[in-house]
Design a protein around this motif. Structure first.
Motif, PDB file in Angstrom:
ATOM      1  N   ALA A 449       0.752  -1.268  -0.082  1.00  0.00           N
ATOM      2  CA  ALA A 449       0.048   0.057   0.108  1.00  0.00           C
ATOM      3  C   ALA A 449       0.841   1.318   0.084  1.00  0.00           C
ATOM      4  CB  ALA A 449      -1.100   0.192   1.277  1.00  0.00           C
ATOM      5  N   LEU A 450       0.203   2.245  -0.644  1.00  0.00           N
ATOM      6  CA  LEU A 450       1.294   3.534  -0.702  1.00  0.00           C
ATOM      7  C   LEU A 450       0.184   4.638  -0.676  1.00  0.00           C
ATOM      8  CD1 LEU A 450       3.861   4.697  -3.279  1.00  0.00           C
ATOM      9  CD2 LEU A 450       1.775   6.183  -3.016  1.00  0.00           C
ATOM     10  N   ASN A 565     -17.268  -0.381  -3.172  1.00  0.00           N
ATOM     11  CA  ASN A 565     -15.924   0.097  -3.619  1.00  0.00           C
ATOM     12  C   ASN A 565     -15.042  -0.857  -3.615  1.00  0.00           C
ATOM     13  OD1 ASN A 565     -13.991   1.802  -4.585  1.00  0.00           O
ATOM     14  ND2 ASN A 565     -13.534   2.534  -2.334  1.00  0.00           N
ATOM     15  N   TYR A 566     -14.385  -1.306  -4.318  1.00  0.00           N
ATOM     16  CA  TYR A 566     -13.376  -2.117  -4.496  1.00  0.00           C
ATOM     17  C   TYR A 566     -11.950  -1.618  -3.880  1.00  0.00           C
ATOM     18  CZ  TYR A 566      -9.896  -5.815  -5.795  1.00  0.00           C
ATOM     19  OH  TYR A 566      -9.062  -6.914  -5.947  1.00  0.00           O
ATOM     20  N   THR A 567     -11.583  -2.112  -2.498  1.00  0.00           N
ATOM     21  CA  THR A 567     -10.342  -1.466  -1.800  1.00  0.00           C
ATOM     22  C   THR A 567      -9.809  -2.480  -0.569  1.00  0.00           C
ATOM     23  OG1 THR A 567     -10.280   0.474  -0.308  1.00  0.00           O
ATOM     24  CG2 THR A 567     -12.275  -0.719   0.215  1.00  0.00           C
ATOM     25  N   ALA A 568      -9.050  -1.884  -0.152  1.00  0.00           N
ATOM     26  CA  ALA A 568      -8.208  -2.740   0.739  1.00  0.00           C
ATOM     27  C   ALA A 568      -8.250  -2.113   2.302  1.00  0.00           C
ATOM     28  CB  ALA A 568      -6.795  -2.874   0.479  1.00  0.00           C
ATOM     29  N   LEU A 569      -8.455  -3.115   3.271  1.00  0.00           N
ATOM     30  CA  LEU A 569      -8.885  -2.568   4.763  1.00  0.00           C
ATOM     31  C   LEU A 569      -7.700  -3.210   5.501  1.00  0.00           C
ATOM     32  CD1 LEU A 569     -12.529  -2.702   5.062  1.00  0.00           C
ATOM     33  CD2 LEU A 569     -11.166  -0.398   4.578  1.00  0.00           C
ATOM     34  N   VAL A 573      -2.646  -1.095   5.444  1.00  0.00           N
ATOM     35  CA  VAL A 573      -3.219   0.084   5.070  1.00  0.00           C
ATOM     36  C   VAL A 573      -2.990   1.252   5.922  1.00  0.00           C
ATOM     37  CG1 VAL A 573      -5.082   1.419   3.743  1.00  0.00           C
ATOM     38  CG2 VAL A 573      -4.744  -1.004   3.222  1.00  0.00           C
ATOM     39  N   ASN A 574      -3.473   1.141   7.266  1.00  0.00           N
ATOM     40  CA  ASN A 574      -3.211   2.144   8.229  1.00  0.00           C
ATOM     41  C   ASN A 574      -1.895   2.616   8.334  1.00  0.00           C
ATOM     42  OD1 ASN A 574      -6.006   2.024   8.446  1.00  0.00           O
ATOM     43  ND2 ASN A 574      -5.993   0.861  10.185  1.00  0.00           N
TER      44      ASN A 574
END
Length: 631
Positions: A449-450, A565-569, A573-574
Motif C-alpha cells: 500500500a502507498l 467500492n473495491y478497496t483494501a482494509l 493500509v493504516n
C-alpha cells in the motif's frame, strides 16, 4: 409462352405490389399532413407558454428597476449603510417577483449595496455565500475607504429582520464599476437587459436588468432573474414526448436548453469553460443541424430527417421590450403526433413485405443486410472487454429491434468505457469477465500500500482561488496517476489532496514491493517537475510526501448493496498512511517500513531513520527513507 399459373402468379404479385405501393404512398402523405398540423399547433402553444412566463417576469423586474432608479432613497446619495432606507425598499420589491435573485445598486465611487433573499437558493448556492442556518436575507455592502479599497460586509438576517451573522470580506475583489451591468447601463443611459451568464457570487445562471440612476448621484441599479429551473420548465413544454425546445437571444446566448444544467456545472468546475453559454456550446445534434441552415431571419419552418426519424421544426423571433429579443426553436418528432396513422402505415408495410417475401433474392439480400448489422454489433460488443473507446455512432437499421440492439450495445460500450475512467481499468475488465465477484466481501492477501499527501495543502487552499486550485490539483493528480499506472498500481481513491494506491490486487504481482518503490520515486520526480511549471505560472508548488508498507490486508468490495467500492482494509493500509504522515516529523519525502526495506533493499537505496511508534499503533516500527533506485 407463359403458363396460366405463371401468368396469374405474376399478375397477383403485380396487383399486390401496386396496391401496397399505393397504400404506402397515401399513408405517407396523410402522415405528413397530420403531423405538420398537430405539431404546428403544439409548437405554437409551447412557444406562447414559455415566452409568456419569461416575458412576464422580465417585465415585472424592468418596471421595478425603472421605478427604483428614481427613488430618493437610492438615487440621491452614494453613502450606504446597514440601516439605510434603501434596504427595506429592496426587500419589498423582492416580494413582487419570487424568481428575482437579488436587487443591488452600484455608485461611481465604488460603493455597492445588494439585498438577496436566501429562500430561493439551494444548499450549494447558500454555501457559496457562507450563509448561516436560519438566514432568510443577506445584505451585502461595499463602502470605499479613503485609500480606494473596496471591502465588503455581508450581513445575514432571519425572517424577522434580526441580524444572525456578519462577514467582513476585506479583499473580496468586487468593483461594481467594472461589471458589465454597470458599464452597459451607463453607456446606453436606459434600461438594459443582459444575456444569460453565471452569477459572480452564487454560481447560478441569471439575466440582469439594469438602469442608470435618475437622481443626484451617478450610479446603476440592477436586479437578477434566476434561470436555474427555467430550462426544465421549457423542456416540460416541449412539443411531443420526443420533442425538444431551446431559447437564445439575439447574440446567440442560450436562455434555455435541455443541457443547460450541465453547461453551468462545467463552467463552475472547469476554469477554461465560458461563463456565457453560446449556441456553439451545443456541439452537434439535431438542433445544431437546423441552426446551421438558418439564415438569421425572423421565421424558419421545415422538416429534417435524422437517425431514421422525421422531425418538424419551427423557429420564431419574439421581442421582449424595445431592445431585447429572443429566438425560440421548437422541434417535434413526427411519430409523436400520428400514432394512429402510423399503425395503418405498419399494416401497409406488412402487406408489402409479405408480398415481396416470395422473391427469394430479395429475402436473401434483406437477410444479408441484417446479418451485417448484427456482425457489426457483435464486434462492438467484443470491445466491451477491451475497454476501447466507443464508436462515434451506434449501428443503424430500419429494423426496430436491430436499431434498439445497436443503441443498447453502443450505450453499454460508452457506459463501461466511462466507468473505466472512474474505476481502475483492470478492475473493470475483471468485473466484465466475471472473474471478480460483484458481491460484498473480501479476501485476505498480501499487498503493498502507498499513500501520498501534499504538504500544507490546507494553507494553500485558503489562499487560492477555488477554480484555479481545482485545475491545479487535477494537473497534480494526473502526473501522479500516470506514475502509479506505469507500474500497474490500482489507484483506489483520491481523498482530498491525498492518493491511495495498492499493488498485488486484483491481479497477482510477484514484484509488487519493487513496483511500489519505483512508482513512489517516479511520482516524486514527476511532482518536482510539475512544481517547476507551477512556480513559473505563479502558483504555489505541491510538495508530495509518500508512505509505503507491505503486509496482509482484506481486499474486496466494501459498501452497501446499492453502492460499493473495491478497496483494501487493515493495519497494513493504516500503517502506510501513518508513514506518510511521519515524513512531516523527519523532514523526509518517502518513508517505507522495515518489511519494505527487507524485500527491496537489493534494488533500492534506503536510509535508516529509526524506530517509532506510529499513531494508532502499539508496536514500535523501524522506518527507512527511500532514496533512489540501485542496491
Amino acid at each position: 409462352m407463359f403458363t396460366f399459373r405463371t401468368s396469374i402468379t405474376f399478375a397477383v404479385m403485380a396487383f399486390i405490389a401496386a396496391l401496397a405501393g399505393l397504400l404506402i404512398f397515401i399513408q405517407f402523405w396523410t402522415l405528413r399532413l397530420a403531423a405538420e398540423e398537430a405539431a404546428s399547433a403544439r409548437m405554437d402553444a409551447a412557444s406562447a407558454e414559455t415566452l409568456g412566463r419569461l416575458q412576464n417576469e422580465i417585465s415585472k423586474i424592468t418596471s421595478l428597476v425603472h421605478v427604483l432608479s428614481s427613488s430618493s432613497s437610492v438615487a440621491d446619495s452614494e453613502e450606504r449603510s446597514e440601516v439605510g432606507p434603501a434596504i427595506p425598499l429592496f426587500k419589498t420589491a423582492l416580494l413582487e417577483v419570487p424568481k428575482m435573485d437579488s436587487i443591488y445598486v452600484g455608485y461611481d465611487n465604488g460603493a455597492w449595496l445588494q439585498v438577496r433573499p436566501l429562500d430561493q437558493l439551494n444548499e450549494e448556492e447558500q454555501a457559496k455565500l457562507r450563509a448561516p442556518l436560519g438566514a432568510s436575507v443577506s445584505v451585502s455592502l461595499i463602502r470605499p475607504t479613503p485609500s480606494g479599497a473596496l471591502p465588503m460586509r455581508r450581513i445575514f438576517e432571519d425572517p424577522q429582520g434580526n441580524q444572525l451573522e456578519q462577514l467582513d470580506l476585506w479583499k473580496y475583489g468586487y468593483d461594481p464599476r467594472k461589471r458589465f451591468w454597470y458599464i452597459d447601463a451607463i453607456k446606453a443611459d436606459r434600461v438594459v437587459i443582459s444575456s444569460p451568464y453565471v452569477a459572480f457570487s452564487i454560481g447560478a445562471p441569471v439575466i440582469t436588468v439594469s438602469a442608470p440612476l435618475r437622481g443626484k448621484v451617478r450610479g446603476v441599479i440592477a436586479a437578477d432573474l434566476k434561470l436555474d429551473d427555467f430550462s426544465d420548465f421549457v423542456y416540460a413544454q416541449r412539443p411531443g414526448e420526443h420533442g425538444t425546445a431551446l431559447i437564445f437571444d439575439q447574440a446567440g446566448m442560450l436562455v434555455a436548453h435541455p443541457d443547460f444544467a450541465q453547461f453551468v456545472a462545467n463552467a463552475m468546475t472547469h476554469p477554461s469553460h465560458p461563463q456565457h453559454f453560446n449556441l456553439k456550446e451545443m456541439g452537434g445534434g439535431l438542433a445544431a443541424s437546423i441552426l446551421k441552415a438558418w439564415n438569421g431571419g425572423g421565421q424558419y419552418d421545415g422538416s429534417i430527417r435524422e437517425r431514421g426519424l422525421d422531425f418538424l421544426f419551427r423557429l420564431r423571433k419574439f421581442k421582449l421590450g424595445e431592445q431585447f429579443s429572443l429566438n425560440v426553436l421548437m422541434i417535434a418528432q413526427q411519430d409523436d403526433f400520428v400514432k394512429d396513422i402510423q399503425k395503418l402505415q405498419r399494416v401497409g408495410l406488412i402487406i408489402a413485405v409479405t408480398a415481396c417475401a416470395a422473391f427469394v433474392p430479395a429475402v436473401w439480400l434483406f437477410g444479408s443486410k441484417i446479418s451485417r448489422s448484427l456482425k457489426t454489433i457483435t464486434v462492438q460488443a467484443g470491445k466491451l472487454q477491451t475497454l476501447r473507446a466507443p464508436d462515434s455512432s451506434p449501428v443503424g437499421s430500419y429494423i426496430k429491434e436491430v436499431q434498439e440492439l445497436g443503441l443498447t450495445v453502443s450505450l453499454a460500450q460508452r457506459a463501461i468505457w466511462s466507468f473505466s475512467r472512474f474505476v481502475p481499468k483492470e478492475l473493470v475488465r475483471r468485473v466484465v469477465d466475471n472473474s471478480i465477484s460483484s458481491e460484498l466481501g473480501g479476501v485476505r492477501q498480501e499487498i503493498t500500500a502507498l499513500f501520498t499527501d501534499v504538504r500544507g495543502f490546507t494553507t494553500i487552499a485558503e489562499s487560492s482561488d477555488p477554480d484555479a486550485l481545482m485545475h491545479q490539483t487535477s494537473r497534480y493528480f494526473t502526473v501522479l496517476t500516470e506514475a502509479f499506472l506505469a507500474e500497474a498500481g490500482t489507484v483506489d481513491k483520491f481523498i482530498g489532496d491525498a492518493v491511495m494506491v495498492f499493488w498485488n490486487a486484483p491481479n497477482s504481482q510477484p514484484d509488487h514491493v519493487e513496483r511500489a518503490c519505483r512508482a513512489a520515486l517516479a511520482g516524486k520526480i514527476a511532482s518536482e517537475q510539475l512544481n517547476a511549471q507551477f512556480e513559473s505560472e505563479g502558483l504555489q508548488p505541491f510538495f508530495t510526501r509518500f508512505g509505503i508498507h507491505v503486509g496482509e490486508a482484506v481486499v474486496g468490495n466494501l459498501g452497501s448493496a446499492e453502492r460499493m467500492n473495491y478497496t483494501a482494509l487493515g493495519s497494513t493500509v493504516n500503517l502506510a498512511a501513518r508513514l506518510e504522515g511521519l515524513n512531516k516529523e523527519h523532514g523526509t519525502a518517502i518513508l517505507a517500513s522495515e518489511d519494505v526495506y527487507s524485500r527491496a533493499r537489493h534494488c533500492f537505496r534506503f536510509k535508516e531513520i529509526g524506530s517509532v511508534i506510529a499513531k494508532g499503533m502499539t508496536k514500535a516500527t523501524l522506518i527507512f527513507e527511500l532514496i533512489e533506485a540501485g542496491g
